[in-house]
Design a protein around this motif. Structure first.
Motif, mmCIF file in Angstrom:
data_model
loop_
_atom_site.group_PDB
_atom_site.id
_atom_site.type_symbol
_atom_site.label_atom_id
_atom_site.label_comp_id
_atom_site.label_asym_id
_atom_site.label_seq_id
_atom_site.Cartn_x
_atom_site.Cartn_y
_atom_site.Cartn_z
ATOM 1 N N THR A 193 2.539 -9.723 -6.988
ATOM 2 C CA THR A 193 1.994 -11.086 -6.975
ATOM 3 C C THR A 193 0.756 -11.178 -7.847
ATOM 4 O O THR A 193 0.583 -12.130 -8.629
ATOM 5 C CB THR A 193 1.651 -11.502 -5.530
ATOM 6 N N PRO B 85 4.778 -16.454 -4.853
ATOM 7 C CA PRO B 85 5.079 -16.354 -3.412
ATOM 8 C C PRO B 85 6.457 -15.754 -3.126
ATOM 9 O O PRO B 85 6.701 -15.282 -2.016
ATOM 10 C CB PRO B 85 5.015 -17.812 -2.941
ATOM 11 N N ARG C 259 5.971 -12.029 -3.214
ATOM 12 C CA ARG C 259 5.150 -11.628 -2.082
ATOM 13 C C ARG C 259 6.038 -11.289 -0.875
ATOM 14 O O ARG C 259 5.628 -10.563 0.026
ATOM 15 C CB ARG C 259 4.167 -12.736 -1.722
ATOM 16 N N LYS C 260 7.265 -11.812 -0.889
ATOM 17 C CA LYS C 260 8.207 -11.527 0.188
ATOM 18 C C LYS C 260 8.707 -10.069 0.144
ATOM 19 O O LYS C 260 9.316 -9.593 1.099
ATOM 20 C CB LYS C 260 9.412 -12.462 0.089
#
Length: 876
Positions: A796, A834, A837-838
């Protein structure tokens, strides 16, 4: 082909080729079975089956894909493409998107390989795609998917629809039916296939096929391996199945039982086609390069030739010949027209006529021995002695046409050459009698001097002594004056241009110059061949590699073995690979605070250097010349690589990263601490001097200045801070405890050294690390642990930096059309942050490798967080 249609073709092709990567439903307990349908001469085989234990990982990745879908990035990308292509292309792209979605939805990707999947590949001998291009190595590939019989039938229909959709779009783009999907049933097997090179006249077939055999769906590229697989399925093949071969069985007998997948690569099967390709390529390179003269002189003949080639492409050889004969009436000296007459007559079976036209083509300027020898149109002539003589003649003429002037036996020194300088002055003054007199004096001193012989020839020509002029010209050429271009342009010989003896002498000069150049080129090629053969033999020390994968809780484990060939210990490269001693104390320099590390035994660098030198030296005179030049370069620079660099490096290494930004340390084991210290200091001083001098010419380079200061840490005597450019943080370097050490922190180095002395707890006191790494239980070649808990965060941050940089770039880009594109790409990256980021479900990766003298064995593991640790609700 329209751009959007091209994208659809790619999308549909990927849908077929990438179907092995699908997520499958739970497996049955019938194990791995597809190896019994694969022949034993493949070099690559991968077999996988679904595992309910891995459902957690499928769910984790589904979260990532869902986040990607929700982010709207696909729409943004389509919008970006639309801004580049325009409104018409946007509509076409939207049509493509809908069409791809419709076709892909026709396949139940989860059930396609619901019980088992396999991929196999075989390298084949080199193949020529076209007559104009060199041969290439193309693999045969087969994908196998085993599911239920009902599901397999449904998915066969869906994949066939994708194949037909791909062909339909290509035909639309081409404006006609250039490709056709053919459907058939052979021995109970349904097959849909298309020759992807069907639009290229003369190209070998390249079939993309989809097939259905009971509960197995097959996707194949090219024919032969596909046919062998079908033969093993229906029992008609005489080939041995890979599953029944001793080497395959032996490989997996040395490993734990496979649970998720098994992988096998046969290095020997991989290398053999490449050996053939190298031999073929070097064989072509050793001959003279093709040359073409007297071509394209008439636009009308060119137009007829184009029509003839179109007829040839349609397979109408007689019409092609008729049109080429018309072109010949217009341009009887065009060597390509003459060559095409030979080809078309040969295709029609008129061998004598073909040989006659081919001879005229070569004499007329078609100096192309490689083209002639490889042209399939002339295949019927290959056994005829006249054909071989014509090819040899083309080689002679090609060699001569490429020849550059060269003089041997004509040194530019001595009394004879001094007299030639006076001869030149007499020539400039047009005192030809004096020039002849001085040339005779030089000849008396050096009767074999080729420059003197040519000087005598020229002055006799200028004075009208024609026979003597030609006598000395022939002697000059025989003696080493291999200068066809100079002789042809020399005005002294203008009146002789039509004389047979003069023409023969110029031709002889060209042949000799060409032979000399070719011999030099052949020496280079022989050197290249020797190096490539050695490289193949070096890689060929490996027999095969096999690997199995299993799942244990929330960890994915692999065990692999790489076997050397029998007799490997007698091969020259073996000592380089196996000489270094096995390591025993992986934890010596690893503090308790270690989160990531790699400890590895180094190769025998000195042995490797000697091996490379030996390979070059064994390459013959060219190799000796290269080594002499290398020695000269080292002497000029003042560095002896073996003594000053390799000699003090032992090679074993330790790489450590500490927790809580404690820094990282790299340690390289050395044989001589003092030498290491001195050589690094000299290298840094040299770099500093060079950068300072360069900065004097280019002030921008002043930003890359290098400076050092002593380290004040009480435990690191003799260490230095190395500042590079404008970086405020130095790289710390020094030599201690038999290692050359680089680090971002003095404290980190001190901690590692203190650990080695026993003054600080080592990694064995780190319960988390010890539970995740694979602890060596004896000698090992390498062991590592990589913390991956911050993978999503780090990705990220990297994407955020990229988005910011693109945004900043947009402010400085002058092109108003580029700025909005950069802004949109920056926005897409921001939305991607985002999503990545998972990817927060990795813990660490670890491995351990051992070597027993005949095989490397590696155990590796990737640890994932559990659903509870990830915070999933309802996790069990």
């Amino acid at each position: 082909m329209r751009a959007a249609t091209f994208y659809l073709s790619i999308s549909l092709g990927l849908a077929l080729a990438g179907s092995a990567l699908v997520v499958a439903s739970p497996a049955t307990d019938d194990g791995f079975t597809l190896a019994r349908f694969v022949p034993d001469d493949v070099y690559l085989f991968h077999n996988a089956r679904p595992n309910t234990e891995r459902e957690f990982l499928d769910r984790y990745w589904q979260d990532v894909f869902d986040a990607l879908s929700e982010a709207g990035i696909t729409e943004d990308v389509m919008g970006l493409v639309g801004s580049v292509l325009g409104s018409e292309q946007v509509a076409e792209a939207e049509r493509i998107k809908n069409r791809v979605s419709e076709l892909v939805a026709g396949v139940d990707w989860k059930k396609l390989g619901g019980r088992e999947t396999a991929f196999t590949e075989r390298m084949t001998p080199p193949t020529k795609i076209s007559k104009q291009e060199p041969p290439i190595v193309m693999p045969d590939m087969v994908l196998l998917f085993r599911g239920s019989a009902e599901g397999a039938a449904q998915n066969y229909t869906g994949l066939t629809n994708i194949l037909e959709g791909l062909v339909a779009e290509i035909n639309t783009a081409a404006g006609g039916e250039v490709l056709v999907v053919k459907q058939a049933t052979k021995v109970g097997v349904k097959i849909a296939s298309v020759n992807m090179l069907g639009m290229a006249p003369g190209a070998p077939p390249l079939y993309l096929s989809v097939a259905l055999h009971d509960d197995v769906v097959i996707i194949a590229l090219r024919e032969q391996l596909f046919e062998d697989v079908l033969g093993l399925m229906n029992g008609s093949s005489k080939k041995t199945a890979l599953a029944n071969t001793p080497r395959f069985k032996s490989a997996f007998a040395k490993l734990p039982p496979a649970e998720d997948s098994m992988f096998f690569i046969d290095v020997q099967r991989l290398l053999n086609p490449f050996r053939t390709f190298i031999d073929m390529f070097l064989g072509m390179a050793q001959g003279p390069e093709d040359a073409y003269q007297n071509t394209g002189g008439s636009s009308e003949a060119n137009a007829l030739n184009g029509k003839a080639m179109a007829a040839y492409g349609r397979g109408d050889i007689q019409q092609a010949l008729d049109l080429t004969e018309q072109a010949f009436e217009i341009a009887p000296n065009d060597s390509i027209v003459l060559y095409n007459l030979a080809c078309f007559n040969a295709r029609l079976g008129h061998k004598d006529e073909a040989l006659g036209w081919l001879k005229k083509a070569v004499e007329g300027g078609f100096y192309a021995p490689n083209k002639i020898a490889a042209d399939g149109d002339l295949q019927s002539l290959h056994d005829n002695p006249k054909f071989k003589a014509i090819v040899a003649r083309a080689a002679e003429l090609a060699m001569s046409s490429h020849a550059e002037d060269v003089i041997i036996n004509g040194p530019k020194k001595g009394e004879a050459f001094s007299l030639l300088l006076q001869v030149h002055q007499a020539y400039e003054e047009k005192d030809y009698e004096q020039g002849l007199k001085l040339s005779k004096q030089a000849h008396a001193l050096a009767p074999d001097h080729s420059r003197v012989l040519y000087s005598l020839a020229c002055f006799h020509a200028l004075l009208g002594h024609d026979d003597k002029a030609l006598d000395f010209l022939e002697q000059a050429v025989d003696g080493g004056f291999y200068c066809p271009q100079h002789i042809s342009k020399d005005p002294d010989w203008k009146k002789f241009h039509d004389h047979p003896r003069y023409q023969a002498a110029v031709k002889q000069a060209g042949m000799k110059a060409g032979e000399l150049a070719q011999n030099g080129e052949n020496r280079k090629i022989a050197m290249i061949a020797h190096i490539l053969d050695t490289l193949m033999d070096t890689v060929g020390i490996i027999d095969y590699s096999a690997m199995v994968e299993t799942t244990d809780g929330y960890s994915a484990k692999t065990d692999s073995i790489t076997m050397l060939v029998p007799g490997a210990k007698d091969m020259p490269i073996y000592p380089v690979m196996a000489k270094h001693q096995q390591l025993t104390d992986f934890d010596r320099y690893l503090p308790q605070e270690t989160v990531s590390f790699a400890v590895a035994g180094g190769p025998d660098l000195d042995g490797l250097y000697q091996f490379i030198e030996g390979v070059i030296r064994d390459g013959g005179p060219k190799g000796e010349t290269l080594l002499a030049k290398w020695a000269g370069v080292q002497e000029q620079v003042g560095v002896n690589v073996r003594r000053d660099i390799i000699g003090w490096i032992q090679g074993d290494s330790v790489n450590v990263t500490l927790a809580d930004k404690g820094g990282s340390v790299f340690m390289l084991k050395v044989n001589d601490e003092q030498a290491a210290r001195e050589k690094i200091a000299v290298a840094l001083e040299f770099l500093t001097t060079q950068l300072t001098q360069a900065a004097g010419k280019n002030p921008m380079l002043a930003m890359l200045n290098v400076r050092t200061t002593p380290v004040t840490h009480e435990q690191l005597e003799g260490f230095h801070n190395l500042y590079i450019g404008m970086s405020p943080e130095p790289v710390v370097w020094g030599v201690a405890d038999g290692h050359l050490i680089f680090s971002s922190s003095t404290d980190a180095i001190a901690l590692c050294l203190a650990t080695a002395k026993g003054d600080h707890p080592n990694i064995r006191a780190n319960a988390q690390a010890m539970s995740e790494l694979i602890v060596p239980t004896g000698p090992f070649a390498g062991v590592s642990l990589t913390d991956q808990r911050n993978m999503g965060k780090e990705l990220t941050e990297g994407i955020g930096v990229g988005a910011t940089m693109l945004g900043m770039m947009g402010a400085f880009v002058p092109d108003p059309n580029v700025r909005p594109i950069l802004a949109k790409v920056s926005g897409i990256l921001s939305k991607l942050a985002p999503v990545v980021r998972k990817i927060d479900f990795y813990k660490s990766a670890a491995s351990r490798t051992t070597f027993d003298g005949q095989a490397w064995r590696t155990q590796a593991v990737i640890h994932y967080v559990s659903p509870e640790e990830r915070g999933e609700t309802g996790a069990k």
